[in-house]
Design a protein around this motif. Structure first.
Motif, PDB file in Angstrom:
ATOM      1  N   LEU A   1       0.826  -1.213   0.000  1.00 13.91           N
ATOM      2  CA  LEU A   1       0.000   0.000   0.000  1.00 13.91           C
ATOM      3  C   LEU A   1       0.855   1.257   0.000  1.00 13.91           C
ATOM      4  N   ASN A   2       1.920   1.267   0.787  1.00 11.88           N
ATOM      5  CA  ASN A   2       2.760   2.466   0.873  1.00 11.88           C
ATOM      6  C   ASN A   2       3.638   2.658  -0.358  1.00 11.88           C
ATOM      7  N   GLU A   3       4.110   1.574  -0.953  1.00 18.53           N
ATOM      8  CA  GLU A   3       5.050   1.684  -2.069  1.00 18.53           C
ATOM      9  C   GLU A   3       4.361   1.726  -3.426  1.00 18.53           C
ATOM     10  N   VAL A   4       3.138   1.210  -3.506  1.00 19.37           N
ATOM     11  CA  VAL A   4       2.445   1.162  -4.794  1.00 19.37           C
ATOM     12  C   VAL A   4       1.216   2.068  -4.796  1.00 19.37           C
ATOM     13  N   PHE A   5       0.311   1.836  -3.849  1.00 11.14           N
ATOM     14  CA  PHE A   5      -0.932   2.609  -3.865  1.00 11.14           C
ATOM     15  C   PHE A   5      -0.676   4.096  -3.626  1.00 11.14           C
ATOM     16  N   LEU A   6       0.280   4.420  -2.770  1.00  7.97           N
ATOM     17  CA  LEU A   6       0.594   5.827  -2.489  1.00  7.97           C
ATOM     18  C   LEU A   6       1.739   6.338  -3.343  1.00  7.97           C
ATOM     19  N   LYS A   7       2.047   5.635  -4.421  1.00  8.68           N
ATOM     20  CA  LYS A   7       3.209   5.961  -5.237  1.00  8.68           C
ATOM     21  C   LYS A   7       3.135   7.349  -5.841  1.00  8.68           C
ATOM     22  N   ASP A   8       1.916   7.814  -6.192  1.00  9.30           N
ATOM     23  CA  ASP A   8       1.787   9.100  -6.891  1.00  9.30           C
ATOM     24  C   ASP A   8       1.949  10.298  -5.975  1.00  9.30           C
ATOM     25  N   GLN A   9       2.180  10.041  -4.685  1.00  9.85           N
ATOM     26  CA  GLN A   9       2.489  11.089  -3.705  1.00  9.85           C
ATOM     27  C   GLN A   9       1.301  11.936  -3.289  1.00  9.85           C
ATOM     28  N   THR A  10       0.118  11.723  -3.867  1.00 12.39           N
ATOM     29  CA  THR A  10      -0.982  12.632  -3.544  1.00 12.39           C
ATOM     30  C   THR A  10      -1.499  12.447  -2.137  1.00 12.39           C
ATOM     31  N   ALA A  11      -1.336  11.293  -1.556  1.00  9.22           N
ATOM     32  CA  ALA A  11      -1.830  11.081  -0.201  1.00  9.22           C
ATOM     33  C   ALA A  11      -0.711  11.056   0.818  1.00  9.22           C
TER      34      ALA A  11
ATOM     35  N   PHE B   1     -11.832  11.138  -1.130  1.00  6.81           N
ATOM     36  CA  PHE B   1     -10.899  11.939  -0.333  1.00  6.81           C
ATOM     37  C   PHE B   1     -10.398  13.126  -1.141  1.00  6.81           C
ATOM     38  N   ARG B   2     -10.036  12.878  -2.409  1.00  7.76           N
ATOM     39  CA  ARG B   2      -9.516  13.948  -3.255  1.00  7.76           C
ATOM     40  C   ARG B   2     -10.554  15.042  -3.498  1.00  7.76           C
ATOM     41  N   MET B   3     -11.803  14.628  -3.692  1.00  2.73           N
ATOM     42  CA  MET B   3     -12.865  15.601  -3.984  1.00  2.73           C
ATOM     43  C   MET B   3     -13.161  16.496  -2.784  1.00  2.73           C
ATOM     44  N   GLU B   4     -12.986  15.991  -1.572  1.00  2.00           N
ATOM     45  CA  GLU B   4     -13.360  16.760  -0.385  1.00  2.00           C
ATOM     46  C   GLU B   4     -12.173  17.425   0.304  1.00  2.00           C
ATOM     47  N   GLU B   5     -10.949  17.097  -0.113  1.00  6.07           N
ATOM     48  CA  GLU B   5      -9.763  17.641   0.552  1.00  6.07           C
ATOM     49  C   GLU B   5      -9.498  19.052   0.052  1.00  6.07           C
ATOM     50  N   ARG B   6      -9.994  20.039   0.770  1.00  5.49           N
ATOM     51  CA  ARG B   6      -9.930  21.436   0.315  1.00  5.49           C
ATOM     52  C   ARG B   6      -8.542  22.037   0.464  1.00  5.49           C
ATOM     53  N   THR B   7      -7.793  21.652   1.483  1.00  4.52           N
ATOM     54  CA  THR B   7      -6.504  22.299   1.756  1.00  4.52           C
ATOM     55  C   THR B   7      -5.378  21.744   0.918  1.00  4.52           C
ATOM     56  N   HIS B   8      -5.557  20.589   0.288  1.00  4.81           N
ATOM     57  CA  HIS B   8      -4.514  19.935  -0.484  1.00  4.81           C
ATOM     58  C   HIS B   8      -3.236  19.764   0.328  1.00  4.81           C
ATOM     59  N   ALA B   9      -3.384  19.491   1.612  1.00  8.16           N
ATOM     60  CA  ALA B   9      -2.244  19.262   2.493  1.00  8.16           C
ATOM     61  C   ALA B   9      -2.192  17.810   2.946  1.00  8.16           C
ATOM     62  N   GLY B  10      -3.015  16.950   2.380  1.00  7.15           N
ATOM     63  CA  GLY B  10      -3.002  15.544   2.734  1.00  7.15           C
ATOM     64  C   GLY B  10      -3.938  15.180   3.861  1.00  7.15           C
ATOM     65  N   PHE B  11      -4.815  16.090   4.265  1.00  9.10           N
ATOM     66  CA  PHE B  11      -5.720  15.845   5.382  1.00  9.10           C
ATOM     67  C   PHE B  11      -7.122  16.351   5.049  1.00  9.10           C
ATOM     68  N   LEU B  12      -8.114  15.742   5.696  1.00  5.89           N
ATOM     69  CA  LEU B  12      -9.464  16.286   5.738  1.00  5.89           C
ATOM     70  C   LEU B  12      -9.662  16.955   7.086  1.00  5.89           C
ATOM     71  N   ASP B  13     -10.199  18.191   7.093  1.00  6.35           N
ATOM     72  CA  ASP B  13     -10.602  18.761   8.371  1.00  6.35           C
ATOM     73  C   ASP B  13     -11.954  18.161   8.763  1.00  6.35           C
TER      74      ASP B  13
ATOM     75  N   ALA C   1     -17.179  13.959   3.236  1.00  4.47           N
ATOM     76  CA  ALA C   1     -16.682  12.751   2.579  1.00  4.47           C
ATOM     77  C   ALA C   1     -17.508  11.534   2.978  1.00  4.47           C
ATOM     78  N   VAL C   2     -17.868  11.449   4.261  1.00  3.52           N
ATOM     79  CA  VAL C   2     -18.703  10.336   4.731  1.00  3.52           C
ATOM     80  C   VAL C   2     -20.059  10.372   4.024  1.00  3.52           C
ATOM     81  N   GLN C   3     -20.625  11.581   3.909  1.00  2.34           N
ATOM     82  CA  GLN C   3     -21.913  11.714   3.225  1.00  2.34           C
ATOM     83  C   GLN C   3     -21.791  11.374   1.740  1.00  2.34           C
ATOM     84  N   ARG C   4     -20.680  11.810   1.106  1.00  5.87           N
ATOM     85  CA  ARG C   4     -20.473  11.515  -0.315  1.00  5.87           C
ATOM     86  C   ARG C   4     -20.358  10.003  -0.547  1.00  5.87           C
TER      87      ARG C   4
END
Length: 697
Positions: free
Chosen positions: A554-564, A609-621, A628-631
């Motif tokens: 998961l860390n080496e492949v799924f997160l490979k694109d660095q977005t998360a 997660f990408r659609m709701e992450e407004r700060t683009h800092a890797g976190f949801l407030d 995101a839960v509702q979506r």
């Protein structure tokens, strides 16, 4: 050196104004879910004039406390086409001189901000879209854009304007067939909830709402020694500026001898140094949104000082017009006005005096003060203080000597209604000494018992929406702690932190500006590789894999694109929990079939997660997490969501992608288990069955 990304010391990166995202200038949110183009096209097809049900031609849009019942009963609503034969939205460009303040609403703070807006076209065009008017596409509908608690919103209105006894209720245009001031003000009144909510306010708030920028206020009772340098830099960097006179507004006061209005907001429109009596005179140009009533002292329109300077200066600067605009010396400006407010997208007006080129980086956080969790109050000698959210910054540039940090804290009014009771808010900044710098979560109460803050900034006497200030901090690590005045007070807040550094032209990523987001797809570099090959590569050719192998994959492949990645990686315990939820055979390992099902879930939740992450800092407030839960289509009540936020968020109530994925997979799996086992909405377990499910899943 900063610790790795994902911990509290993460380096600040350019923040929220990301091109193309929902809430950006290019893609503003639709206020009240109203789409201007669709509504206008609908009206044009049916030859209707738009009537806005969300802000109707009714007393409720005025506000029930603004006027007497008798006046409210005489309000009439008229469209510009009913008033003038040939109405225009704008004639010969928008100008501050188009604006004349009315008599019924004390909205000088809004109009002074609008006057400043007209001086900076780059901001005006953001607020006032060009795709509208009174000609071929006229359908009685207009729209304007404002920055609202971190997002740009598009506000739709109809063009019915309120009149009282034949006169405009509020702002009126100087040219009788030019309507942009009245329509823009109506849209702002809708955003704020009513015209009543424009009666008395702070010019600082309006400047921010019109630009999405950061404002800094300077007290003129004890002005900074470099005030003129700040003003010159502000003019050069095309800032919006306003000022205010002291005292409480009173419409019944006779005009004072000096011509200035008490408790009134003005626009600062210029600053100059001119030769006068063998020296340089510093003068400031100011505009009154009333459109008349000017300063009568030195450097006013007819003052003798203008006859004692070179003719070319007088010709260029002095205009004898009763238009509300005048010049005043810096000395008198400081004496007669109470405060100065300067606003821009970044605080570039603080760059004066720096010998090297500089740039500003901004990050933004949306969070909440929650009773019993993150609402620790303002008493830093109280153990509850450490519960407040904590945000770490590092100052790295020893060469900079001027202001290098700006912190802006904004509270969101309850129920999104500005007239709601505001809290008293502020922030503290503490220097983090080396002995505490290895803490990777949050500073404990013991730290605040032992250390006094470097900065204390709050407005515990008034009830302003924003608390903002600029500082010079020497190199080091600091923690910013946003607070309410009392422990247990609840509200949502937006914290923006601006850091200045030297502008190394080779390092373009440090420049502040719109960031075009990537549009990554999971496994970009492995799109042609089958999931089977990936699975067996990490399972070491076994028929299934364990939790440790899943973690690496998961860390080496799924997160490979660095977005998360900025939000952290999948931990071993998280992977062990995910595996248990997917493990149909209860053998502690994951088969290829189970892995493929897991991969589908991860892809789905990463897109959400990408659609709701407004700060683009890797976190949801917290609010983004709820969205995101509702979506995801999951039914969650307030009590359950509160527990989910506690369980899966970090100390600042933020949720990383790995934690979000773990939460969603657990929720969906357990909901499926309940659905399969339940009868009439209930499940019956033996003690052994209950323990097996709870202890393994």
């Amino acid at each position: 050196m900063m610790p790795a990304p994902g911990d509290p010391y993460q380096k600040l990166q350019p923040g929220r104004q990301t091109k193309g995202r929902a809430g950006s200038l290019q893609n503003p949110q639709k206020f009240k879910n109203q789409d201007f183009t669709q509504l206008r096209d609908y009206c044009l097809r049916r030859r209707l004039l738009f009537e806005d049900e969300t802000f109707p031609a009714h007393v409720s849009s005025i506000g029930f406390s603004l006027l007497s019942e008798d006046k409210l009963s005489h309000i009439q609503w008229k469209r510009p086409t009913m008033i003038e034969r040939n109405p225009h939205l704008i004639m010969d460009g928008a100008s501050r001189f188009d604006i004349l303040q009315g008599e019924e609403i004390g909205d000088c703070w809004v109009l002074a901000a609008l006057g400043s807006l007209t001086l900076q076209r780059q901001f005006l065009e953001n607020v006032l879209p060009k795709d509208q008017g009174f000609h071929h596409s006229y359908a009685g509908i207009f729209h304007f854009r404002f920055w609202h608690f971190g997002d740009w919103v598009d506000v739709v209105i109809d063009d019915r304007l309120p009149f009282l006894k034949g006169k405009y209720l509020s702002v009126r245009p100087r040219c009788k067939n030019e309507f942009w001031p009245s329509l823009l003000e109506k849209a702002y009144a809708k955003l704020r909830g009513s015209y009543q909510n424009l009666h008395l306010g702070y010019i600082s708030e309006a400047l921010v709402d019109l630009t999405g920028g950061v404002q800094v206020q300077f007290s003129l009772q004890s002005p900074p020694s470099d005030l003129q340098e700040i003003l010159k830099a502000a003019v050069k960097s095309q800032c919006l500026m306003g000022c205010a006179t002291p005292g409480k507004p009173s419409t019944g006061d006779p005009e004072p001898k000096n011509g200035l209005v008490r408790g009134h907001a003005y626009t600062v429109t210029g600053a100059e140094e001119i030769p006068y009596q063998y020296s340089q005179e510093k003068i400031i140009r100011v505009w009154n949104p009333w459109g008349h009533r000017e300063w009568k002292g030195p450097w006013s329109d007819r003052s003798p000082e203008w006859d004692q300077i070179p003719a070319e200066y007088k010709k260029a600067l002095c205009e004898d017009k009763d238009d509300g605009e005048f010049w005043i010396s810096r000395r008198d400006f400081v004496k007669q006005f109470f405060s100065l407010c300067i606003c821009n997208v970044v605080p570039s007006f603080l760059d004066f005096g720096d010998k090297c080129a500089t740039t500003w980086a901004m990050t933004a956080y949306v969070n909440q003060w929650v009773r019993g969790l993150t609402a620790g109050g303002s008493n830093y000698s109280n153990g509850a203080f450490s519960r407040n959210p904590q945000y770490f910054i590092q100052i790295e540039e020893p060469a900079l000597k001027n202001y290098n940090v700006v912190v802006s804290l904004m509270q969101k009014p309850a129920n999104n209604m500005p007239q709601s009771q505001k809290l008293l808010i502020g922030f503290f900044i503490f220097r983090v000494e080396p002995e505490f710098q290895d803490l990777r979560d949050r500073l404990p109460a013991a730290f605040f018992f032992r250390h006094k803050p470097q900065v204390q900034k709050y407005d515990f006497n008034g009830q302003t929406r924003d608390v903002t200030d600029c500082f010079f901090l020497s190199p080091g690590i600091y923690v910013v702690v946003p607070v309410t005045s009392e422990e247990g007070q609840e509200a949502e807040f937006l914290l923006r932190i601006f850091l200045k550094s030297q502008d190394y032209t080779k390092d373009q990523k440090n420049r502040l500006g719109p960031v075009i987001p990537k549009d990554p797809h999971v496994l970009k570099q492995s799109q042609n590789i089958s999931l089977e090959n990936i699975f067996f590569g990490y399972a070491k050719q076994d028929s299934d894999m364990n939790a440790s192998q899943l973690q690496r994959l998961l860390n080496e492949v799924f997160l490979k694109d660095q977005t998360a990645r900025p939000g952290g990686e999948f931990g071993f315990d998280s992977c062990r929990g995910i595996l248990a939820l997917m493990d149909l055979k209860s053998n502690g390992r994951l088969s290829l079939k189970e892995f493929k099902h897991l991969w589908k879930l991860l892809v789905k939740y990463k897109d959400i997660f990408r659609m709701e992450e407004r700060t683009h800092a890797g976190f949801l407030d917290v609010s983004d997490f709820r969205n995101a839960v509702q979506r995801a289509g999951l039914a969650v009540n307030d009590q359950l969501f509160h527990l989910m936020a506690l369980r899966y968020s970090d100390s600042s109530m933020r949720v990383s992608f790995p934690d979000f994925a773990c939460c969603m997979i657990r929720f969906e799996t357990m909901a499926s288990v309940f659905s399969n086992l339940s009868k009439d909405g209930k499940i019956s377990f033996s003690a052994t069955e209950w323990m097996i499910i709870t202890m393994y899943c």
